[in-house]
Design a protein around this motif. Structure first.
Motif, mmCIF file in Angstrom:
data_model
loop_
_atom_site.group_PDB
_atom_site.id
_atom_site.type_symbol
_atom_site.label_atom_id
_atom_site.label_comp_id
_atom_site.label_asym_id
_atom_site.label_seq_id
_atom_site.Cartn_x
_atom_site.Cartn_y
_atom_site.Cartn_z
ATOM 1 N N GLY A 121 32.856 -38.666 -13.226
ATOM 2 C CA GLY A 121 31.624 -39.317 -13.565
ATOM 3 C C GLY A 121 31.600 -40.519 -12.588
ATOM 4 N N ASN A 122 32.375 -40.769 -11.703
ATOM 5 C CA ASN A 122 32.255 -42.003 -10.492
ATOM 6 C C ASN A 122 31.066 -41.366 -9.835
ATOM 7 O OD1 ASN A 122 34.781 -43.352 -11.769
ATOM 8 N ND2 ASN A 122 35.761 -41.800 -10.777
ATOM 9 N N ALA A 123 30.447 -42.532 -9.360
ATOM 10 C CA ALA A 123 29.418 -42.233 -8.206
ATOM 11 C C ALA A 123 29.256 -43.341 -7.376
ATOM 12 C CB ALA A 123 28.133 -41.706 -8.978
ATOM 13 N N ILE A 124 29.040 -43.240 -6.172
ATOM 14 C CA ILE A 124 28.889 -44.484 -5.128
ATOM 15 C C ILE A 124 27.874 -43.879 -4.121
ATOM 16 C CG2 ILE A 124 31.159 -45.443 -5.460
ATOM 17 C CD1 ILE A 124 31.884 -43.908 -2.871
ATOM 18 N N TYR A 125 27.367 -44.972 -3.274
ATOM 19 C CA TYR A 125 26.604 -44.541 -2.131
ATOM 20 C C TYR A 125 27.357 -44.854 -0.783
ATOM 21 C CZ TYR A 125 25.151 -49.580 -2.540
ATOM 22 O OH TYR A 125 24.830 -50.928 -2.575
ATOM 23 N N LEU A 126 27.057 -44.223 0.049
ATOM 24 C CA LEU A 126 27.462 -44.530 1.531
ATOM 25 C C LEU A 126 26.453 -44.845 2.401
ATOM 26 C CD1 LEU A 126 29.371 -42.008 0.372
ATOM 27 C CD2 LEU A 126 30.747 -42.447 2.204
ATOM 28 N N PHE A 127 25.820 -46.021 2.067
ATOM 29 C CA PHE A 127 24.691 -46.642 2.606
ATOM 30 C C PHE A 127 23.488 -45.896 3.051
ATOM 31 C CE2 PHE A 127 28.964 -48.419 3.966
ATOM 32 C CZ PHE A 127 28.731 -49.430 3.012
ATOM 33 N N LEU A 172 37.479 -43.442 -2.188
ATOM 34 C CA LEU A 172 37.195 -44.864 -2.390
ATOM 35 C C LEU A 172 36.365 -45.474 -3.406
ATOM 36 C CD1 LEU A 172 36.724 -45.402 1.434
ATOM 37 C CD2 LEU A 172 38.732 -45.806 0.088
ATOM 38 N N HIS A 173 36.368 -46.646 -3.616
ATOM 39 C CA HIS A 173 35.228 -47.321 -4.838
ATOM 40 C C HIS A 173 34.228 -47.838 -3.745
ATOM 41 C CE1 HIS A 173 37.990 -46.866 -8.047
ATOM 42 N NE2 HIS A 173 39.019 -47.667 -7.470
ATOM 43 N N GLN A 174 33.166 -48.205 -4.433
ATOM 44 C CA GLN A 174 32.020 -48.784 -3.741
ATOM 45 C C GLN A 174 32.434 -50.093 -2.848
ATOM 46 O OE1 GLN A 174 28.619 -47.382 -4.219
ATOM 47 N NE2 GLN A 174 28.655 -48.615 -2.093
ATOM 48 N N GLU A 175 33.373 -50.988 -3.388
ATOM 49 C CA GLU A 175 33.648 -52.146 -2.742
ATOM 50 C C GLU A 175 34.550 -51.896 -1.569
ATOM 51 O OE1 GLU A 175 33.379 -51.372 -6.160
ATOM 52 O OE2 GLU A 175 35.517 -52.020 -6.195
ATOM 53 N N GLN A 176 35.208 -50.896 -1.526
ATOM 54 C CA GLN A 176 35.974 -50.661 -0.502
ATOM 55 C C GLN A 176 35.429 -50.075 0.840
ATOM 56 O OE1 GLN A 176 38.482 -48.021 -3.034
ATOM 57 N NE2 GLN A 176 40.210 -49.238 -2.211
ATOM 58 N N LEU A 177 34.071 -49.684 0.567
ATOM 59 C CA LEU A 177 33.586 -49.124 1.834
ATOM 60 C C LEU A 177 32.856 -50.115 2.778
ATOM 61 C CD1 LEU A 177 31.412 -46.392 -0.006
ATOM 62 C CD2 LEU A 177 32.934 -46.013 2.021
ATOM 63 N N ASN A 178 33.170 -50.112 4.075
ATOM 64 C CA ASN A 178 32.696 -50.936 4.970
ATOM 65 C C ASN A 178 31.718 -50.237 5.871
ATOM 66 O OD1 ASN A 178 34.038 -53.310 4.329
ATOM 67 N ND2 ASN A 178 36.005 -52.228 4.933
#
Ligand code: ADP
Length: 672
Positions: free
Chosen positions: A219-225, A323-329
């Motif tokens: 259920g985790n969801a993130i965006y990669l820009f 990765l979590h959202q904050e870990q993405l650069n």
């Protein structure tokens, strides 16, 4: 983690998936059609199964055969790539029923997004902004037209089941509505066996900005820009980049949040893309969600340093998102150009043929090439004509653009028309350089992007001289090889010195431009101490040079430059700084028919099916009037009258299959 997976796809995406799987120590099973026996993806795989004839409907779309191959090989998961069965919920369920993991979202998520109308309804409820329009169930033409009239033109008709820009028509006014609806429905029926339509307000200068999302089974969801894919032809992407130029942190976050909301609304799992139209005023509207890995995923990989196929495999195997959202650069800038076998000057008509010559820039930290073909392979009419994706990365957009322009120049193909020159003109265009982007970019800059004379006349002259020099040097090389192999290498006929008996007089090289009715040009060459004096009509050029394999270093009137040359049958292709130019070399004794160009432009542009005949013998037509509608590769093409005149005969009827070049109608132009 899986130990063996099957890749239910072909071409570059199959190769791309195999590459990552191998990196992770996973064995790969390929499937292939009879047309792909020697394809690169088959060669790369650890084992492969033939699943049927060339036509996709009988091979790559046969879920049953693919599952059979999976069972037989012991593969426990299937990666669908994009296209084919990647967004087919029935197939996903069939995989589940066999206990095989589908590397992608659950069937329910695909179903929810499979129809653009149903997707819009779900997104509306989730509070994601939509383009105004009609996406109801009532499909009567009157309702559709009435909603268009109420919305105000221009409107866009879209197949609810559509994809790849197919089944779409822009309608400028009420009077065009009926014809456009007919055409869009036919295309949708052919492409998706479903001709339901939705109507949208057609935004005039939007950008296409999409968000890469990823979700895991927990259920985790993130965006990669985001990616900007505004540069499109026929509503199909040709150049993509990440990040989107001019994006603010705030807008990125708003769009990212909306995309994640969209994914969560349908309990999404895996890689997905939420596509938005971004309007001038910064407003953005949900267009659709693609429930698979996108063609343009590499630009996201290059700016995030992540391998999205690896993420897909991890998530499918039940792992948390890496990765979590904050870990993405986000780092630097990446651009992707889709290199297609097609003719940009002829409505981007797909081209087919053998890649008789294929040289590419070398891959390194700045340049990546995702491809599924090698030199000698064939681009067949059965599948998408994409040859490769050329992807570049650099610290900023300006430098990435420069790299792209150079890399396109170094991507050399002979054997068929490609869009590399067109892509280079796009990338070099000042407005593209300044990121003045919108989805109408290509239309807006027609005159620059489709120049009538690609190579300025003075350069054309020098190019012709280079082609002639190539012929002379390669003939000389041939004689040298013959001499070395001959029993009498000292025969005067094999003399190797620059000034020799058999060149003391004049040599003649006859060249002509393909696809032109201009007569051939005879270049007369006279041997000099270190080269030739070339006479091209009234012009005289002093030429010398070296030929090393395909690299010609030419010195013309004291100016040295390098070109690359491909020779195949009677065609000589020169690749130079100013672009690609092609010549036909009339070798004495070669059959004339090699040089005959199709005089009639009322012939079938490629193999395909007649879907509509709009005229009959005796019909008076005006210039540009539609005569026959053909369908090939699920796209419709209208063959139009070249001038005003009369149709004197019609050779085919609806439903007929026609071969490329077949004359479709007989036409007599009016006297001037
Ligand atoms: P497909 O699934 O066939 O790719 P999309 O719905 O993603 O179709 O639309 C493809 C492209 O068509 C978009 O990227 C955009 O350029 C253009 N487009 C779609 N909808 C609109 C609209 N309402 N107004 C203007 N352009 C649109």
């Amino acid at each position: 983690m899986f130990t063996k997976i099957l890749i239910a796809n072909r071409g570059e995406i199959a190769c791309r998936v195999i590459q990552t799987a191998h990196k992770m120590g996973i064995r790969c099973v390929a499937v292939y059609s009879e047309a792909d026996v020697n394809a690169m993806h088959v060669a790369m795989a650890d084992e492969a199964y033939c699943i049927g004839p060339a036509a996709s409907a009988e091979s790559y779309l046969r879920g049953d055969k693919i599952l059979e191959a999976a069972m037989q090989s012991g593969a426990t998961a299937i990666h669908p790539g994009y296209g084919f069965l990647s967004e087919n919920a029935v197939f996903v369920k069939a995989c589940e029923a066999q206990g095989i993991c589908f590397i992608g979202p659950p069937a329910s998520a695909i179903e929810a997004m499979g129809s653009k109308s149903a997707a819009k309804t779900i997104m509306e409820k989730a509070g994601v902004p939509l383009v105004p329009g009609y996406h109801g169930d009532d499909q009567s033409p009157e309702i559709l037209k009435r909603s268009a009239n109420e919305m105000g033109y221009p409107v866009l008709l879209k197949a609810t089941a559509g994809g790849g820009g197919k089944g779409m028509r822009v309608v400028g006014s009420e009077s065009e509505f009926d014809e456009a609806l007919g055409a869009a429905k036919r295309e949708a029926m052919k492409g998706f066996s479903d001709d339901r339509m939705l109507v949208e307000k057609y935004l005039t200068e939007p950008r296409h900005v999409e968000i890469q999302v990823f979700a895991d089974q927990q259920g985790n969801a993130i965006y990669l820009f985001e990616r900007d894919c505004s540069v499109q032809r026929r509503h199909q992407k040709v150049l993509e980049e990440a990040p989107a130029p001019g994006m603010t942190e705030l807008l990125r976050q708003q769009m990212g949040d909306a995309a994640v909301k969209a994914a969560q609304a349908i309990h999404y799992v895996g890689a997905g893309t939420v596509e938005f139209l971004l309007d001038r005023d910064g407003a953005f509207y949900f267009m659709e969600m693609n429930t698979r890995l996108q063609v343009e995923h590499p630009v996201t990989e290059l700016i995030t340093g992540q391998d999205l196929v690896e993420w897909q495999l991890l998530v499918a195997a039940g792992n948390n998102l890496p990765l979590h959202q904050e870990q993405l650069n986000l780092q630097g800038h990446a651009l992707e150009a889709r290199i297609y076998a097609e003719d940009p000057d002829n409505e981007f008509l797909p081209a087919t043929g053998q890649l008789v010559y294929l040289r590419t820039p070398s891959e390194n930290q700045h340049i990546r090439i995702d491809t599924g073909v090698r030199e000698g392979d064939t681009v067949s009419p059965y599948y998408d004509p994409m040859i490769a994706k050329l992807i570049v990365w650099d610290v900023n957009r300006e430098r990435a653009l420069q790299r792209m322009s150079q890399a396109l120049l170094e991507y050399r193909v002979a054997g068929m028309k490609t869009n590399t020159g067109f892509l280079r003109r796009l990338v070099d265009h000042p407005d593209f350089q300044q990121a003045k982007l919108d989805t109408g970019f290509i239309e807006k800059h027609r005159s620059v992007l489709f120049p009538v004379n690609k190579i300025a006349d003075d350069k054309a002259h020098f190019n012709l001289a280079k082609a002639a020099l190539y012929v002379l040097l390669s003939q000389r090389q041939q004689r040298e090889e013959d001499a070395a192999a001959s029993s009498d290498p000292y025969s005067p006929w094999h003399t190797l010195s620059g000034w020799r008996l058999n060149e003391s007089n004049q040599l003649r090289v006859e060249l002509s431009l393909p696809d032109s009715d201009q007569p051939g040009i005879e270049v007369v060459a006279q041997g000099t101490a270190d080269g030739y004096l070339l006479k091209l009509g009234a012009e005289k050029i002093l030429a010398s040079g070296r030929l090393l394999d395909d690299k010609l270093t030419a010195v013309l009137n004291g100016h040295q430059s390098t070109v690359w040359v491909a020779e195949h049958q009677a065609r000589i292709t020169l690749f130079s700084e100013s672009g690609t130019s092609e010549y036909l070399w009339h070798k004495p004794g070669l059959e004339e028919h090699l040089f005959e160009e199709d005089a009639s432009n009322l012939g079938a542009p490629m193999n395909g099916t007649i879907v509509a005949v709009l005229v009959e013998p005796g019909t008076q037509v005006t210039a540009d009037q539609g005569l026959v509608v053909m369908e090939a590769m699920k796209m419709e093409y209208t063959i139009r009258a070249p001038a005003s005149g009369t149709i004197t005969d019609v050779y085919f009827k609806e439903g007929d299959l026609v071969d490329e070049g077949a004359q479709l109608v007989a036409f007599t132009a009016d006297e001037e």
